[in-house]
Design a protein around this motif. Structure first.
Motif, PDB file in Angstrom:
ATOM      1  N   GLU A  93      33.237  63.593  43.455  1.00 22.86           N
ATOM      2  CA  GLU A  93      32.145  64.080  42.619  1.00 22.86           C
ATOM      3  C   GLU A  93      30.780  63.814  43.243  1.00 22.86           C
ATOM      4  N   ASP A  94      30.718  62.884  44.216  1.00 20.32           N
ATOM      5  CA  ASP A  94      29.435  62.610  44.853  1.00 20.32           C
ATOM      6  C   ASP A  94      29.199  63.455  46.102  1.00 20.32           C
ATOM      7  N   GLY A  95      30.082  64.433  46.362  1.00 22.72           N
ATOM      8  CA  GLY A  95      29.770  65.424  47.372  1.00 22.72           C
ATOM      9  C   GLY A  95      30.392  65.252  48.745  1.00 22.72           C
ATOM     10  N   ILE A  96      31.529  64.564  48.867  1.00 23.38           N
ATOM     11  CA  ILE A  96      32.258  64.512  50.134  1.00 23.38           C
ATOM     12  C   ILE A  96      33.030  65.821  50.283  1.00 23.38           C
ATOM     13  N   ASN A 100      36.975  72.332  58.752  1.00 21.49           N
ATOM     14  CA  ASN A 100      37.487  72.266  60.116  1.00 21.49           C
ATOM     15  C   ASN A 100      36.364  72.031  61.111  1.00 21.49           C
ATOM     16  N   TYR A 101      36.696  71.350  62.179  1.00 20.13           N
ATOM     17  CA  TYR A 101      35.707  71.122  63.237  1.00 20.13           C
ATOM     18  C   TYR A 101      35.250  72.441  63.830  1.00 20.13           C
ATOM     19  N   HIS A 102      36.164  73.375  64.007  1.00 22.86           N
ATOM     20  CA  HIS A 102      35.771  74.632  64.658  1.00 22.86           C
ATOM     21  C   HIS A 102      34.856  75.476  63.772  1.00 22.86           C
ATOM     22  N   VAL A 103      34.728  75.108  62.503  1.00 27.00           N
ATOM     23  CA  VAL A 103      33.799  75.801  61.609  1.00 27.00           C
ATOM     24  C   VAL A 103      32.403  75.198  61.715  1.00 27.00           C
ATOM     25  N   VAL A 104      32.300  73.866  61.752  1.00 26.28           N
ATOM     26  CA  VAL A 104      30.992  73.216  61.667  1.00 26.28           C
ATOM     27  C   VAL A 104      30.636  72.361  62.874  1.00 26.28           C
ATOM     28  N   GLY A 105      31.580  72.155  63.804  1.00 27.02           N
ATOM     29  CA  GLY A 105      31.312  71.291  64.938  1.00 27.02           C
ATOM     30  C   GLY A 105      30.133  71.769  65.761  1.00 27.02           C
ATOM     31  N   MET A 106      29.237  70.850  66.143  1.00 24.01           N
ATOM     32  CA  MET A 106      28.049  71.127  66.958  1.00 24.01           C
ATOM     33  C   MET A 106      27.038  72.010  66.243  1.00 24.01           C
ATOM     34  N   ALA A 107      27.184  72.171  64.927  1.00 20.78           N
ATOM     35  CA  ALA A 107      26.259  73.030  64.181  1.00 20.78           C
ATOM     36  C   ALA A 107      24.904  72.349  64.026  1.00 20.78           C
ATOM     37  N   THR A 108      23.842  73.157  64.066  1.00 18.51           N
ATOM     38  CA  THR A 108      22.490  72.640  63.844  1.00 18.51           C
ATOM     39  C   THR A 108      22.066  72.809  62.390  1.00 18.51           C
ATOM     40  N   GLU A 109      22.744  73.683  61.678  1.00 23.45           N
ATOM     41  CA  GLU A 109      22.451  73.906  60.262  1.00 23.45           C
ATOM     42  C   GLU A 109      23.735  74.274  59.543  1.00 23.45           C
ATOM     43  N   ILE A 110      23.996  73.610  58.409  1.00 21.33           N
ATOM     44  CA  ILE A 110      25.207  73.879  57.629  1.00 21.33           C
ATOM     45  C   ILE A 110      24.824  74.085  56.176  1.00 21.33           C
ATOM     46  N   ARG A 111      25.240  75.213  55.605  1.00 18.63           N
ATOM     47  CA  ARG A 111      25.011  75.499  54.191  1.00 18.63           C
ATOM     48  C   ARG A 111      26.349  75.574  53.473  1.00 18.63           C
ATOM     49  N   VAL A 112      26.428  74.881  52.352  1.00 14.15           N
ATOM     50  CA  VAL A 112      27.631  74.887  51.517  1.00 14.15           C
ATOM     51  C   VAL A 112      27.306  75.634  50.231  1.00 14.15           C
ATOM     52  N   VAL A 113      28.104  76.661  49.927  1.00 15.63           N
ATOM     53  CA  VAL A 113      27.869  77.495  48.747  1.00 15.63           C
ATOM     54  C   VAL A 113      29.030  77.323  47.769  1.00 15.63           C
ATOM     55  N   ARG A 117      27.449  79.638  42.830  1.00 17.63           N
ATOM     56  CA  ARG A 117      26.376  80.184  43.675  1.00 17.63           C
ATOM     57  C   ARG A 117      25.291  79.167  44.010  1.00 17.63           C
ATOM     58  N   ARG A 118      25.473  77.917  43.629  1.00 18.33           N
ATOM     59  CA  ARG A 118      24.542  76.891  44.082  1.00 18.33           C
ATOM     60  C   ARG A 118      24.737  76.658  45.577  1.00 18.33           C
ATOM     61  N   GLU A 119      23.645  76.397  46.280  1.00 15.65           N
ATOM     62  CA  GLU A 119      23.690  76.166  47.717  1.00 15.65           C
ATOM     63  C   GLU A 119      23.142  74.778  48.049  1.00 15.65           C
ATOM     64  N   PHE A 120      23.754  74.132  49.047  1.00 18.88           N
ATOM     65  CA  PHE A 120      23.332  72.802  49.464  1.00 18.88           C
ATOM     66  C   PHE A 120      23.316  72.726  50.989  1.00 18.88           C
ATOM     67  N   GLU A 121      22.361  71.992  51.506  1.00 19.84           N
ATOM     68  CA  GLU A 121      22.394  71.629  52.917  1.00 19.84           C
ATOM     69  C   GLU A 121      23.403  70.500  53.074  1.00 19.84           C
ATOM     70  N   ALA A 140      24.017  66.443  45.154  1.00 17.35           N
ATOM     71  CA  ALA A 140      23.754  67.228  43.950  1.00 17.35           C
ATOM     72  C   ALA A 140      23.282  66.291  42.841  1.00 17.35           C
ATOM     73  N   ASP A 141      22.580  66.860  41.872  1.00 13.72           N
ATOM     74  CA  ASP A 141      22.052  66.063  40.759  1.00 13.72           C
ATOM     75  C   ASP A 141      23.119  65.728  39.728  1.00 13.72           C
ATOM     76  N   THR A 142      24.202  66.482  39.729  1.00 17.95           N
ATOM     77  CA  THR A 142      25.266  66.266  38.749  1.00 17.95           C
ATOM     78  C   THR A 142      26.597  66.104  39.479  1.00 17.95           C
ATOM     79  N   PRO A 143      27.599  65.474  38.831  1.00 17.73           N
ATOM     80  CA  PRO A 143      28.911  65.325  39.456  1.00 17.73           C
ATOM     81  C   PRO A 143      29.504  66.693  39.817  1.00 17.73           C
ATOM     82  N   LEU A 144      30.142  66.760  40.982  1.00 20.26           N
ATOM     83  CA  LEU A 144      30.681  68.025  41.482  1.00 20.26           C
ATOM     84  C   LEU A 144      32.172  68.143  41.184  1.00 20.26           C
ATOM     85  N   PRO A 145      32.659  69.371  40.991  1.00 18.68           N
ATOM     86  CA  PRO A 145      34.107  69.563  40.838  1.00 18.68           C
ATOM     87  C   PRO A 145      34.803  69.173  42.136  1.00 18.68           C
TER      88      PRO A 145
END
Length: 460
Positions: A93-96, A100-113, A117-121, A140-145
């Protein structure tokens, strides 16, 4: 998603509950809808958008139909933003979040949607290319599913499973199937601590990092790849088991930015039918130890070359990656029970899980002057072997850790083990510095790369 020939494409994860898993007993039960399950689990599966800067050569012949292919790669290297699209699973709930590494590895910017439709860095807490896993954190300000883990060792072939992800970037999609295989190794992306759950639930590019859940909504695996010749789903998908994912989350929460893995200090091979006959086994099983470091915890526990490891903590192991997986899901410092065959007798031993020792000292050196200027080297020890993935037989000597200037242009690479320079044996990093002071125009460097000898001759 990544494609590998026969073409493996990377792809899947879990939720809470405790109802008994059972096979449907009637047509009424079979026709029951998955809708309530999906409604509860889907909000914990997210879309991930990652940007990374890569270097790309800009050729003056770009766009020229006659010369573009001929001079491909010619010209200066220019930075270019590369986008990747995949899925992820919220595990607390605290956002862990895991992906996959091949999705985000070495990324300079990551957005989670999220599905609402809420978006988070997101920031990367721990990433490991070998296992193709990355642990992220969003705030996030509230507990996450979120989903809860199921013990993936309890998963059985034939169980119903749902794959949730974002295939082809079209939005969250749910597919159903069964767990069609266990202990799949050497078939998915990454060095992968070698054990995958197989499913026939349709998985496609973009599903990477999404969830594979059971009928109670618990995470049993993270979708990572598919086996395909066409680029689409052929009903053979692979997921990283939840037990290994949980170990990564545990280490990320502890502050590790790299996965700390137990060191085996052995090299083995799966027992096939010919080996089984030679060892007098009725059926091929286990992993035979073919080489062993003197300081290996298996050696300390009494195992020897030629012994066959049959099981770890009561779980059978029939390939080196599967054995490594069994060690990886246990914390360093624990003790595992190993059952093995030695001299025709089945024995048991307690093997301590330790990190690869950084002894003898690596004595890292960077040659600053002379012909070998720009060459970085270290003495080989178990920790260096583990970091650079050197063969177990390479237990001593000197390995290249950095190379620049003329030596890079002649072909010397990181990971090369140096044997001789100008006919002089290289035993320590000090020998390399001494060799750099050698005068003369004709030079020769001999070494080993990937188990093969090489020799470079050049003039200065």
């Amino acid at each position: 998603m990544r494609l590998i020939l026969p073409v493996l494409i990377s792809l899947a994860c879990v939720l809470p509950a405790a109802a008994e898993v059972k096979v449907p007993q009637s047509q009424t039960e079979i026709s029951l809808s998955f809708a309530p399950l999906v409604k509860e689990a889907a909000p914990a599966v997210v879309n991930i958008f990652a940007n990374r800067v890569v270097q790309q050569s800009e050729s003056p012949f770009r766009g020229n139909p006659m010369f573009e292919d001929l001079f491909r790669g010619f010209g200066l290297s220019q930075p270019r933003v590369q986008n990747s699209l995949g899925s992820g699973v919220i595990l607390s709930e605290d956002g862990i979040v895991v992906s996959n590494y091949h999705v985000v590895g070495m990324a300079t910017e990551i957005r989670v949607v999220l599905t609402d439709r809420r978006e988070f860095e997101a920031e990367i807490l721990l990433a490991d290319q070998d296992s193709d896993l990355a642990i992220l954190k969003i705030n996030a300000d509230t507990p996450l599913p979120h989903l809860s883990f199921r013990d993936s060792d309890d998963v059985e072939v034939g169980e119903l499973a749902l794959a949730i992800g974002n295939p082809f970037g079209i939005g969250q999609t749910v597919t159903s199937g069964i767990v069609s295989g266990l202990a799949r190794s050497g078939t998915a992306t990454g060095n992968a601590r070698g054990y995958y759950l197989q499913t026939d639930a349709a998985i496609n590019p973009g599903n990477s990092g999404g969830a594979l859940i059971d009928v109670n909504g618990r995470l049993i695996g993270i979708n990572t790849s598919i086996l395909t010749r066409s680029g689409g789903s052929n009903g053979v998908g692979f997921a990283i088991p939840a037990n290994l994912v949980a170990r990564y989350v545990e280490q990320a929460r502890a502050g590790n930015d790299r996965f700390t893995q137990a060191w085996a200090g052995i090299f083995g091979q799966a027992v096939d039918s010919s080996l089984a006959e030679g060892f007098g086994l009725s059926v091929p099983e286990g992993v035979v130890i073919s080489s062993m470091h003197p300081d290996s915890p298996f050696a300390q526990a009494g195992l020897a070359l030629g012994d066959i490891v049959l099981s770890v903590d009561g779980q059978p192991v029939n390939s080196p990656p599967e054995m490594l997986f069994r060690m990886s899901v246990r914390p360093v410092g624990d003790t595992i029970i190993v059952e093995y065959l030695s001299g025709g007798e089945i024995e048991q031993a307690e093997v301590s899980l330790i990190v690869a020792p950084d002894l003898p000292p690596r004595d890292a050196r960077m040659v600053k002057g002379g012909t070998l200027a720009g060459l970085g080297v270290v003495n080989i020890n178990p920790a260096v072997q583990s970091e650079l993935k050197l063969p177990t037989a390479m237990s001593e000597g000197v390995v290249v850790t950095e190379v620049s200037g003329p030596l890079g242009r002649i072909g010397l690479r990181v990971g090369d083990v140096l044997l001789e320079i100008n006919g002089e044996t290289i035993n320590t990093t000090a020998d390399v510095e001494d060799a750099s002071d050698t005068r003369g125009r004709n030079w020769r460097i001999d070494g080993v790369r990937g188990g093969q000898r090489f020799s470079y001759r050049f003039r200065i």
